[in-house]
Design an enzyme around this catalytic site. Structure first.
Site, mmCIF file in Angstrom:
data_model
loop_
_atom_site.group_PDB
_atom_site.id
_atom_site.type_symbol
_atom_site.label_atom_id
_atom_site.label_comp_id
_atom_site.label_asym_id
_atom_site.label_seq_id
_atom_site.Cartn_x
_atom_site.Cartn_y
_atom_site.Cartn_z
ATOM 1 N N SER A 277 10.269 -4.678 8.822
ATOM 2 C CA SER A 277 8.858 -4.390 9.052
ATOM 3 C C SER A 277 8.738 -3.429 10.229
ATOM 4 C CB SER A 277 8.093 -5.679 9.354
ATOM 5 O OG SER A 277 6.806 -5.321 9.810
ATOM 6 N N HIS B 99 9.087 -1.571 5.323
ATOM 7 C CA HIS B 99 7.832 -2.298 5.120
ATOM 8 C C HIS B 99 6.793 -1.754 6.099
ATOM 9 C CE1 HIS B 99 5.450 -5.790 3.802
ATOM 10 N NE2 HIS B 99 5.114 -5.962 5.074
ATOM 11 N N ASP C 143 3.032 -2.074 7.468
ATOM 12 C CA ASP C 143 1.877 -2.971 7.557
ATOM 13 C C ASP C 143 0.614 -2.194 7.901
ATOM 14 O OD1 ASP C 143 2.924 -5.645 7.021
ATOM 15 O OD2 ASP C 143 4.189 -5.282 8.773
ATOM 16 N N MET D 167 -3.231 -2.351 8.482
ATOM 17 C CA MET D 167 -4.281 -3.324 8.847
ATOM 18 C C MET D 167 -5.537 -2.583 9.270
ATOM 19 S SD MET D 167 -2.035 -5.935 11.167
ATOM 20 C CE MET D 167 -0.354 -6.377 10.746
ATOM 21 N N HIS E 175 1.967 -2.726 2.721
ATOM 22 C CA HIS E 175 1.312 -4.034 2.668
ATOM 23 C C HIS E 175 -0.090 -3.852 3.239
ATOM 24 C CE1 HIS E 175 1.301 -8.435 4.393
ATOM 25 N NE2 HIS E 175 0.420 -8.270 3.436
ATOM 26 N N MET F 224 -3.326 -5.002 4.470
ATOM 27 C CA MET F 224 -4.127 -6.113 5.008
ATOM 28 C C MET F 224 -5.491 -5.527 5.369
ATOM 29 S SD MET F 224 -1.043 -7.837 7.105
ATOM 30 C CE MET F 224 -0.101 -6.340 6.966
ATOM 31 N N MET G 278 2.967 -14.691 1.833
ATOM 32 C CA MET G 278 2.911 -14.663 3.301
ATOM 33 C C MET G 278 3.434 -15.986 3.850
ATOM 34 S SD MET G 278 1.957 -11.719 4.338
ATOM 35 C CE MET G 278 1.939 -12.124 6.088
ATOM 36 N N ASP H 267 7.262 -12.682 3.800
ATOM 37 C CA ASP H 267 6.910 -11.865 4.964
ATOM 38 C C ASP H 267 6.384 -12.762 6.072
ATOM 39 O OD1 ASP H 267 6.054 -9.879 6.684
ATOM 40 O OD2 ASP H 267 4.496 -9.086 5.355
HETATM 41 C C1 DX5 Z 1 2.346 -9.741 9.534
HETATM 42 C C2 DX5 Z 1 3.056 -8.642 8.816
HETATM 43 C C3 DX5 Z 1 4.523 -8.737 8.847
HETATM 44 C C4 DX5 Z 1 5.151 -8.774 10.221
HETATM 45 C C5 DX5 Z 1 6.396 -9.594 10.128
HETATM 46 O O1 DX5 Z 1 1.012 -9.696 9.232
HETATM 47 O O2 DX5 Z 1 2.661 -8.623 7.454
HETATM 48 O O3 DX5 Z 1 5.115 -7.722 8.042
HETATM 49 O O4 DX5 Z 1 5.448 -7.529 10.725
HETATM 50 O O5 DX5 Z 1 6.952 -9.693 11.388
HETATM 51 P P1 DX5 Z 1 7.985 -10.835 11.792
HETATM 52 O O6 DX5 Z 1 9.207 -10.645 10.926
HETATM 53 O O7 DX5 Z 1 8.250 -10.573 13.215
HETATM 54 O O8 DX5 Z 1 7.335 -12.155 11.529
HETATM 55 ZN ZN ZN Z 2 3.731 -7.279 6.016
#
Ligand code: DX5
Ligand code: ZN
Length: 225
Positions: free
Chosen positions: A9, A34, A36, A38, A67, A69, A142, A176
């Protein structure tokens, strides 16, 4: 049996050096990166969007596993597709009424459609999205509340993975949140094959070792399915 895919990630990377951090992870054996995305609304954090994906795309051919969010994933399909995203995983909680249109659009832009579910969402909610022609090709379970890296893995989410694997032997099932050396076994034995890991990889003195250890766990477990 499905392929093991390890996806660091990039939320845990140094965002100011995203290109070299990506290169470093691929060099360490990462299969996917990956990303993220948001919006500060669906989750209480704000990260990156299509302009950053577009910039990164100029530096790498890697699979960019996005991903989303965000509250309105439909608004992001066009720009992310044009920016060079590879996978587009939206949250079922945001798309109960328009997931069919969304999946169709994601596919038409050449991306792989995926659906994610928060810890409080029952696994049954994604079943309709896995049926028929217009189905998603990945389910992201998740294992923490979405929004931040570095949280504790929730083992009680593994029943979702087990149920999905039983029903869909060749589905890409991604986990994740809180994945690393001490939790990979639980996820792999439940049937997860795509592993997202942020802090455990970026915080390691030897990220390549953590990546290969996770890959090994998935491969061993998949041999038994
Ligand atoms: C959280 C993200 C993850 C996050 C995971 O909302 O979707 O991808 O970066 O990080 P770790 O592996 O540190 O839990
Ligand atoms: Zn993620």
């Amino acid at each position: 049996m499905v392929k093991a895919i390890i996806a660091p990630s990039m939320l845990s990377s140094d965002f100011a050096n995203l290109a070299s951090e990506s290169e470093r992870m691929l060099h360490c054996g990462a299969d996917w990166l990956h990303m993220d995305i948001m919006d500060g609304h669906f989750v209480p954090n704000l990260t990156i969007g299509a302009p950053v994906i577009e910039s990164l795309r100029k530096h790498t051919n890697a699979y960019l596993d996005c991903h989303l969010m965000v509250t309105n994933p439909l608004d992001y399909v066009e720009t992310l597709g044009a920016a060079g995203a590879s996978g587009f995983t939206f949250h079922v909680e945001t798309s109960r009424d328009n997931w069919q249109e969304l999946v169709q659009m994601i596919k038409s832009k050449g991306m792989k459609p995926g659906v994610s579910l928060k810890p409080g969402t029952p696994v049954e909610e994604v079943y309709p999205l896995l049926e028929g022609e217009n189905s998603v090709e990945l389910v992201l379970v998740m294992t923490v509340e979405p929004g931040f890296g570095g949280q504790k893995f929730m083992p009680e989410m593994m029943h979702k993975v087990r149920e999905l694997r039983k029903k869909y032997p060749s589905l890409d099932i991604e986990v994740d949140g809180g994945l690393g050396a001490s939790t990979i076994e639980l996820a792999a034995s439940a049937g997860a094959n795509c592993i997202v890991a942020g802090s455990s990889v970026f915080g390691a003195s030897d990220p390549a070792h953590v990546i290969s250890l996770m890959r090994h766990s998935v491969e061993i477990a998949q041999n038994g399915f």
